[in-house]
Design an enzyme around this catalytic site. Sequence first.
Site, short mmCIF file in Angstrom:
data_model
loop_
_atom_site.label_atom_id
_atom_site.label_comp_id
_atom_site.label_asym_id
_atom_site.label_seq_id
_atom_site.Cartn_x
_atom_site.Cartn_y
_atom_site.Cartn_z
N CYS A 70 0.79 -1.24 0.00
CA CYS A 70 0.00 0.00 0.00
C CYS A 70 0.82 1.29 0.00
O CYS A 70 0.71 2.09 -0.92
CB CYS A 70 -0.91 0.06 1.23
SG CYS A 70 -2.06 -1.28 1.35
N HIS A 131 -2.87 6.81 4.01
CA HIS A 131 -1.77 5.89 4.33
C HIS A 131 -0.38 6.39 3.93
O HIS A 131 0.52 5.59 3.65
CB HIS A 131 -2.02 4.50 3.69
CG HIS A 131 -1.47 3.38 4.53
ND1 HIS A 131 -1.51 2.07 4.14
CD2 HIS A 131 -0.84 3.40 5.73
CE1 HIS A 131 -0.95 1.31 5.06
NE2 HIS A 131 -0.54 2.10 6.04
#
Length: 580
Positions: A70, A131
Amino acid sequence: MKMLLLLMLFYGSVNSDAVSKPNIIIAMADDLGIGDPGCYGNTTLRTPNIDRIAKGGVKFTQHLAASPLCTPSRAAFLTGRYPIRSGMASRSKVGVFLFSASSGGLPTNEITFAKLLKNQGYSTALIGKWHLGINCNSRDDFCHHPLNHGFDHFYGLPVTNLRDCKPGSGTVFTTAIHMFVFIPLQIVGIALVTLEALNCLGLFRLPHWVFFSCLLLAATIIGLLACFLHFFRPLNCILMRNHEVVQQPMSYDNLTQRLTREALKFINRNTGTPFLLFLSYIHVHTALFSSKEFVGKSKHGIYGDAVEEMDWSIGQILKALDKKKLTNKTLVYFTSDQGAHIEEVTDKGDIHGGSNGIYKGGKANNWEGGIRVPGLLRWPGVLQPGTVIDEPTSNMDLFPTIVKLAGAALPEDRVIDGRDLMPLLQGKILQSEHEFLFHYCNAYLNAVRWHPRNSTSIWKAFFFTPKFKPDDSNGCFPTHVCFCNGHYVTRHNPPLLFDISKDPKERHPLTSKTENHFHEILRVMQEAADNHTKTLSAVPNQLSWGNLLWKPWLQLCCSSSYLSCHCDREAKGRGKGVRL
Ligand SMILES: *[C@@H]1O[C@H](CO)[C@@H](O)[C@H](O)[C@H]1NC(C)=O
Ligand SMILES: *[C@@H]1O[C@H](CO)[C@@H](O)[C@H](O)[C@H]1NC(C)=O
Ligand SMILES: *[C@@H]1O[C@H](CO)[C@@H](O)[C@H](O)[C@H]1NC(C)=O
Ligand SMILES: *[C@@H]1O[C@H](CO)[C@@H](O)[C@H](O)[C@H]1NC(C)=O
Ligand SMILES: *[C@@H]1O[C@H](CO)[C@@H](O)[C@H](O)[C@H]1NC(C)=O
């Protein structure tokens, strides 16, 4: 003659107007596999809205995430650069941010496409997962926050969804707990038993303070573990609106509906101005969830329910574009940040990760299953519906593509690794502009892909491969993800070579006996890797332990008193459905 020329000029300008400053909608799934959407061959999972994008536009069959994880994949996506260039590639086992109070993140000197589009007059919003860090030095400098990287509006998760965020879904820290808790406890226990035995035999007199210190140490370790597990959720599973924490811990109730409603409101507010909407879904990373309307409806358990709910949300967005007559003015892109997470199987054996179709491996490794992701682009009137393109493309390519469409110039003071996709999408060129692509596992160069200009072969050479466990499996089961270095990988010299165009499942490594040009191919690929490595410059490591670990003074809390970081400012709007 003059008239004709004028007419041509007129149509030329109309045409270029039509292909400039379109709205951009990016829908990014989290951990969705290329084997999941119907348009990539799944016959049992229902994704009619994702399939509608494919049917109305272009489907890439070899669209590659710049990283199988990610944080680095998203950093590359937003900047058009390999994550190692921004320091967003880890040298340790932990490749992503886990805490809201970490000091690492996308550096402020990186330029995102959002920033460039905003400068061109676009309204920009990030709805969903970020993130890529929050703060640097204090809990309100927001140096890494989306609003500091070109987004006018942010509603979503600054960190990520994790199993630890949903009570009853287990923990992702099993390996860490084993290493830092069970092993130390065993050592303390064995030491204590040995000393006690020697004491009984009269060989050694165990002072009481040693005995009690050992007990105290054991109790402290257990206490710290209990605190960590108890406080992890409220401190890290957070929902924010711009700079404000609005739900702590975040609630999964109607979460996709809330994100969708926010996206629809943003579209409605911006029908007259060009906009960039980055809809970064929480689905389908674990912890899996879905609202009442979707629970138990799919043929693939709670994973399938989550995929189908995400597809519903995409349908709402497409419907809103039609209703507002924006469809022909909007480039819609659908992708996933990396492949499906093979190791996501619960203790009971339920499969919580998706499907990578025929491809080997998955999230966190560079076998095709980890990086070959769905890649769909729709723009009626500009892109030919139903087009399929097999050429290698990267998620970094969106950067130059949309920056040019917005009329902005590409930054010239840095290397941009992505390539403008428009010529390929419109059939003006037939070959990808990427002759070479480099596949990193965190900060380690893992493999090189070569698509020679004069051939249909796609060579892929691995310098190392992860050691799957158990050996005959398709993942690294006890550790939850594959690691990138040390004794977790097998090194290959000469590199392990495949021709992906003939062997997409990466089953049959080539040798000098099965491939006449074996040594020559590897020589060119090694040279390309060396050339690439020379273009890297030293930058601060955003995922160093110092930048990853929890820093209490960076902790976000919805209450200024810090006595209890629990609140829900979402409650008033929660019950409302999505109104179109
Ligand atoms: C469709 O997706 C589900 C869920 O990921 C998976 O179990 C199934 O194998 C997939 N089917 C195909 C044909 O890939
Ligand atoms: C949108 O583009 C398509 C394809 O060119 C065309 O058929 C359709 O009429 C256009 N719709 C509008 C509202 O302009
Ligand atoms: C393609 O070009 C490379 C040099 O870039 C050369 O070594 C190779 O022999 C060529 N292959 C074919 C099939 O022409
Ligand atoms: C590597 O760089 C050199 C010097 O720029 C160039 O001549 C060579 O073609 C490059 N090799 C590859 C494989 O790209
Ligand atoms: C979720 O939304 C539905 C309507 O869309 C509503 O009936 C329900 O009460 C909501 N649930 C929660 C927990 O807010």
